[in-house]
Design a protein around this motif. Structure first.
Motif, PDB file in Angstrom:
ATOM      1  N   GLY A  57       0.815  -1.200   0.000  1.00 10.16           N
ATOM      2  CA  GLY A  57       0.000   0.000   0.000  1.00 10.16           C
ATOM      3  C   GLY A  57       0.854   1.258   0.000  1.00 10.16           C
ATOM      4  N   ARG A  58       1.940   1.217   0.749  1.00  4.75           N
ATOM      5  CA  ARG A  58       2.839   2.371   0.778  1.00  4.75           C
ATOM      6  C   ARG A  58       3.442   2.599  -0.598  1.00  4.75           C
ATOM      7  NH1 ARG A  58       6.278   5.320   4.151  1.00  4.75           N
ATOM      8  NH2 ARG A  58       8.085   6.062   2.986  1.00  4.75           N
ATOM      9  N   ALA A  59       3.916   1.520  -1.226  1.00  8.62           N
ATOM     10  CA  ALA A  59       4.514   1.646  -2.562  1.00  8.62           C
ATOM     11  C   ALA A  59       3.494   2.180  -3.561  1.00  8.62           C
ATOM     12  CB  ALA A  59       5.068   0.293  -3.017  1.00  8.62           C
ATOM     13  N   GLU A  60       2.257   1.717  -3.432  1.00  5.88           N
ATOM     14  CA  GLU A  60       1.199   2.196  -4.324  1.00  5.88           C
ATOM     15  C   GLU A  60       0.958   3.687  -4.123  1.00  5.88           C
ATOM     16  OE1 GLU A  60      -3.570   1.619  -4.335  1.00  5.88           O
ATOM     17  OE2 GLU A  60      -2.402  -0.250  -4.508  1.00  5.88           O
ATOM     18  N   ALA A  61       0.950   4.141  -2.861  1.00  6.58           N
ATOM     19  CA  ALA A  61       0.728   5.559  -2.579  1.00  6.58           C
ATOM     20  C   ALA A  61       1.891   6.402  -3.086  1.00  6.58           C
ATOM     21  CB  ALA A  61       0.531   5.769  -1.081  1.00  6.58           C
ATOM     22  N   GLU A  62       3.120   5.932  -2.861  1.00  2.00           N
ATOM     23  CA  GLU A  62       4.280   6.671  -3.358  1.00  2.00           C
ATOM     24  C   GLU A  62       4.221   6.826  -4.872  1.00  2.00           C
ATOM     25  OE1 GLU A  62       7.502   4.356  -1.835  1.00  2.00           O
ATOM     26  OE2 GLU A  62       7.759   5.620  -0.057  1.00  2.00           O
ATOM     27  N   ALA A  63       3.827   5.762  -5.546  1.00  3.61           N
ATOM     28  CA  ALA A  63       3.726   5.817  -7.009  1.00  3.61           C
ATOM     29  C   ALA A  63       2.639   6.790  -7.446  1.00  3.61           C
ATOM     30  CB  ALA A  63       3.461   4.420  -7.568  1.00  3.61           C
ATOM     31  N   GLY A  64       1.506   6.768  -6.719  1.00  2.00           N
ATOM     32  CA  GLY A  64       0.411   7.670  -7.054  1.00  2.00           C
ATOM     33  C   GLY A  64       0.793   9.127  -6.886  1.00  2.00           C
ATOM     34  N   LEU A  65       1.490   9.438  -5.785  1.00  3.78           N
ATOM     35  CA  LEU A  65       1.931  10.826  -5.565  1.00  3.78           C
ATOM     36  C   LEU A  65       2.971  11.235  -6.605  1.00  3.78           C
ATOM     37  CD1 LEU A  65       2.221  10.938  -1.668  1.00  3.78           C
ATOM     38  CD2 LEU A  65       0.366  11.824  -3.091  1.00  3.78           C
ATOM     39  N   ALA A  66       3.858  10.313  -6.959  1.00  3.55           N
ATOM     40  CA  ALA A  66       4.861  10.614  -7.977  1.00  3.55           C
ATOM     41  C   ALA A  66       4.198  10.908  -9.319  1.00  3.55           C
ATOM     42  CB  ALA A  66       5.840   9.450  -8.112  1.00  3.55           C
ATOM     43  N   GLN A  67       3.147  10.165  -9.635  1.00  4.72           N
ATOM     44  CA  GLN A  67       2.432  10.407 -10.883  1.00  4.72           C
ATOM     45  C   GLN A  67       1.830  11.812 -10.905  1.00  4.72           C
ATOM     46  OE1 GLN A  67      -0.324   7.150 -11.098  1.00  4.72           O
ATOM     47  NE2 GLN A  67       1.255   5.658 -11.652  1.00  4.72           N
ATOM     48  N   TRP A  68       1.329  12.268  -9.744  1.00 11.18           N
ATOM     49  CA  TRP A  68       0.740  13.606  -9.710  1.00 11.18           C
ATOM     50  C   TRP A  68       1.815  14.695  -9.731  1.00 11.18           C
ATOM     51  CZ3 TRP A  68      -3.381  15.823 -11.189  1.00 11.18           C
ATOM     52  CH2 TRP A  68      -4.539  15.060 -11.350  1.00 11.18           C
ATOM     53  N   THR A  69       2.980  14.411  -9.165  1.00 13.71           N
ATOM     54  CA  THR A  69       4.093  15.347  -9.296  1.00 13.71           C
ATOM     55  C   THR A  69       4.456  15.517 -10.772  1.00 13.71           C
ATOM     56  OG1 THR A  69       4.975  14.801  -7.108  1.00 13.71           O
ATOM     57  CG2 THR A  69       6.505  15.783  -8.691  1.00 13.71           C
ATOM     58  N   GLU A  70       4.475  14.400 -11.490  1.00 15.93           N
ATOM     59  CA  GLU A  70       4.776  14.456 -12.921  1.00 15.93           C
ATOM     60  C   GLU A  70       3.664  15.158 -13.693  1.00 15.93           C
ATOM     61  OE1 GLU A  70       5.297  10.373 -13.869  1.00 15.93           O
ATOM     62  OE2 GLU A  70       7.193  10.172 -12.750  1.00 15.93           O
ATOM     63  N   GLU A  71       2.414  14.937 -13.278  1.00 13.76           N
ATOM     64  CA  GLU A  71       1.292  15.571 -13.962  1.00 13.76           C
ATOM     65  C   GLU A  71       1.342  17.091 -13.785  1.00 13.76           C
ATOM     66  OE1 GLU A  71      -2.674  14.704 -15.878  1.00 13.76           O
ATOM     67  OE2 GLU A  71      -0.529  14.524 -16.184  1.00 13.76           O
ATOM     68  N   ILE A  72       1.670  17.544 -12.577  1.00 13.52           N
ATOM     69  CA  ILE A  72       1.803  18.988 -12.347  1.00 13.52           C
ATOM     70  C   ILE A  72       2.950  19.551 -13.182  1.00 13.52           C
ATOM     71  CG2 ILE A  72       2.386  20.742 -10.629  1.00 13.52           C
ATOM     72  CD1 ILE A  72      -0.482  19.657 -10.423  1.00 13.52           C
ATOM     73  N   ALA A  73       4.040  18.797 -13.280  1.00  9.17           N
ATOM     74  CA  ALA A  73       5.166  19.244 -14.111  1.00  9.17           C
ATOM     75  C   ALA A  73       4.750  19.354 -15.573  1.00  9.17           C
ATOM     76  CB  ALA A  73       6.341  18.271 -13.969  1.00  9.17           C
ATOM     77  N   GLU A 119       3.860  21.604  -2.986  1.00  8.62           N
ATOM     78  CA  GLU A 119       3.883  21.543  -1.524  1.00  8.62           C
ATOM     79  C   GLU A 119       2.707  20.722  -0.985  1.00  8.62           C
ATOM     80  OE1 GLU A 119       6.187  22.219   0.414  1.00  8.62           O
ATOM     81  OE2 GLU A 119       7.168  24.120   0.043  1.00  8.62           O
ATOM     82  N   ILE A 120       1.555  20.821  -1.614  1.00  7.49           N
ATOM     83  CA  ILE A 120       0.406  20.030  -1.177  1.00  7.49           C
ATOM     84  C   ILE A 120       0.716  18.540  -1.313  1.00  7.49           C
ATOM     85  CG2 ILE A 120      -1.981  19.416  -1.734  1.00  7.49           C
ATOM     86  CD1 ILE A 120      -2.333  22.430  -2.536  1.00  7.49           C
ATOM     87  N   ILE A 121       1.319  18.150  -2.425  1.00  5.92           N
ATOM     88  CA  ILE A 121       1.709  16.749  -2.607  1.00  5.92           C
ATOM     89  C   ILE A 121       2.719  16.336  -1.541  1.00  5.92           C
ATOM     90  CG2 ILE A 121       2.867  15.125  -4.158  1.00  5.92           C
ATOM     91  CD1 ILE A 121       1.715  16.767  -6.512  1.00  5.92           C
ATOM     92  N   ALA A 122       3.690  17.210  -1.262  1.00  2.00           N
ATOM     93  CA  ALA A 122       4.690  16.909  -0.229  1.00  2.00           C
ATOM     94  C   ALA A 122       4.038  16.763   1.135  1.00  2.00           C
ATOM     95  CB  ALA A 122       5.755  18.005  -0.204  1.00  2.00           C
ATOM     96  N   GLY A 123       3.022  17.568   1.413  1.00  4.31           N
ATOM     97  CA  GLY A 123       2.310  17.454   2.682  1.00  4.31           C
ATOM     98  C   GLY A 123       1.584  16.130   2.808  1.00  4.31           C
ATOM     99  N   CYS A 124       0.938  15.705   1.744  1.00  4.89           N
ATOM    100  CA  CYS A 124       0.264  14.400   1.769  1.00  4.89           C
ATOM    101  C   CYS A 124       1.275  13.274   1.954  1.00  4.89           C
ATOM    102  CB  CYS A 124      -0.527  14.199   0.479  1.00  4.89           C
ATOM    103  SG  CYS A 124      -1.970  15.275   0.314  1.00  4.89           S
ATOM    104  N   ALA A 125       2.455  13.416   1.342  1.00  6.80           N
ATOM    105  CA  ALA A 125       3.490  12.396   1.492  1.00  6.80           C
ATOM    106  C   ALA A 125       3.959  12.280   2.936  1.00  6.80           C
ATOM    107  CB  ALA A 125       4.672  12.711   0.578  1.00  6.80           C
ATOM    108  N   MET A 126       3.902  13.383   3.697  1.00  9.41           N
ATOM    109  CA  MET A 126       4.306  13.325   5.104  1.00  9.41           C
ATOM    110  C   MET A 126       3.446  12.341   5.885  1.00  9.41           C
ATOM    111  SD  MET A 126       5.065  17.396   5.813  1.00  9.41           S
ATOM    112  CE  MET A 126       5.626  17.193   7.511  1.00  9.41           C
ATOM    113  N   ASP A 127       2.174  12.181   5.476  1.00 10.88           N
ATOM    114  CA  ASP A 127       1.280  11.270   6.190  1.00 10.88           C
ATOM    115  C   ASP A 127       1.633   9.805   5.963  1.00 10.88           C
ATOM    116  OD1 ASP A 127      -0.383  12.905   7.692  1.00 10.88           O
ATOM    117  OD2 ASP A 127      -1.716  13.315   6.009  1.00 10.88           O
ATOM    118  N   LEU A 128       2.544   9.523   5.030  1.00  8.80           N
ATOM    119  CA  LEU A 128       2.984   8.137   4.832  1.00  8.80           C
ATOM    120  C   LEU A 128       3.862   7.666   5.984  1.00  8.80           C
ATOM    121  CD1 LEU A 128       3.874   8.135   1.020  1.00  8.80           C
ATOM    122  CD2 LEU A 128       1.986   6.911   2.122  1.00  8.80           C
TER     123      LEU A 128
END
Length: 315
Positions: A57-73, A119-128
């Protein structure tokens, strides 16, 4: 039902309909833009909160957040974003998701800064990883990311991105999030989380275990009052910035939220911070009163005699 209506209902369910009153004072374009920003926030938040348990689940969440970092880029590297603030070194590809495509339109229309999304994505990542915060400085970073940066995007949609308004949004975001933390101590404990700073708990003879067990005694009351004072100080800092702004009309929705949550903080105090048996909420008439005060504060031209005195009294 349109996407915006669905989101308003969802937000209302999560925050006692407080967002609905702010939505009433937005233009259709602003409402749609705010809807897209809130959708983004919910999506990245759900990636973490609704992940399966365990390492997978953690790996899945990390991948999901990374995808959104790329989408914002991708949004900011494309020609459609229209915002020069914080443009990144993306590939120049178009956004790949439906939300990303609509978000690109909002970013272009309101010239929203990229750093706030990152920063919002980074904040959500802190909850991991983080379930407790050792001190206020650590908590403030988290709250800045998940609340203040949302506020910075919101005030951009409302129509003012000046430095003083961004400072207002930063302090207001902290104030709202601190109020939420105090209100939701019991709910967070049920999820195994303690957002109250550990050093604050310890100063009052409490431990992380006490918070998770929802200990309610004199120590908790003293600690809660101290934390409420931290929240109140952030409201005051936000309103000190507000006093420096000439045209407050774009900030009406923000002030409705600010004064609604300030009233919630007063309600918590009135109920002696009993957040375990009662969830603080405002009655409809109180919300209407808050909206009326906010409207009076933001709509009066500052050059009229006595207006500055009225504003000073209201803040």
């Amino acid at each position: 039902m349109e996407r915006g209506e669905k989101l308003v209902r969802r937000l209302g369910a999560r925050s006692s309909s407080n967002f609905k009153f702010a939505f009433l004072f937005l233009s259709p374009a602003q409402r749609e833009g705010l809807t897209r920003v809130y959708e983004f926030c919910r999506v990245v938040d759900d990636i973490v909160d609704e992940r399966p348990p365990g390492p997978e689940g953690r790996a899945e969440a990390e991948a999901g957040l990374a995808q959104w970092t790329e989408e914002i880029a991708r949004i900011y590297s494309g020609s459609g974003s229209g915002s020069g603030s914080g443009s990144g070194s993306g590939s120049g590809e178009d956004p790949q998701t439906e939300l990303g495509q609509s978000l690109a339109q909002t970013i272009a229309e309101f010239e929203l800064p990229r750093y706030a999304f990152d920063e919002i994505i980074a904040g959500c990542a802190m909850d991991l990883d983080i379930v407790t915060y050792p001190d206020l400085a650590a908590l403030e970073l988290y709250c800045y990311r998940v609340a203040s940066c949302v506020g910075i995007l919101c005030i951009g949609i409302f129509g003012d991105q000046s430095e003083v308004v961004q400072r207002y949004a930063k302090h207001l975001g902290l104030a709202l999030q601190y109020t939420n933390i105090l209100r939701d101590v019991g709910e967070d404990a049920a999820r195994g989380r303690v957002y109250l700073p550990i050093d604050l708990l310890e100063r009052h003879g409490l431990s992380e275990r006490d918070a998770l067990n929802c200990t309610y005694d004199g120590r908790f009351l003293a600690m809660a009052e101290d934390f409420a004072e931290l929240a109140e100080a952030e409201y005051r800092r936000a309103w000190a910035e507000l006093a420096k702004i000439g045209d407050l009309r774009p900030l009406l929705p923000a002030e409705i939220m600010a004064r609604t949550y300030y009233e919630l903080l007063r309600e918590l105090r009135a109920r002696r911070f009993d957040v375990f048996t009662h969830r603080a909420a405002l009655r409809r008439r109180d919300k209407l009163r808050v909206a009326a005060i906010s409207l009076a504060l933001t709509s009066l031209p500052p050059e009229l005699p006595g207006v500055r005195a009225v504003r000073a009294a209201l803040v």
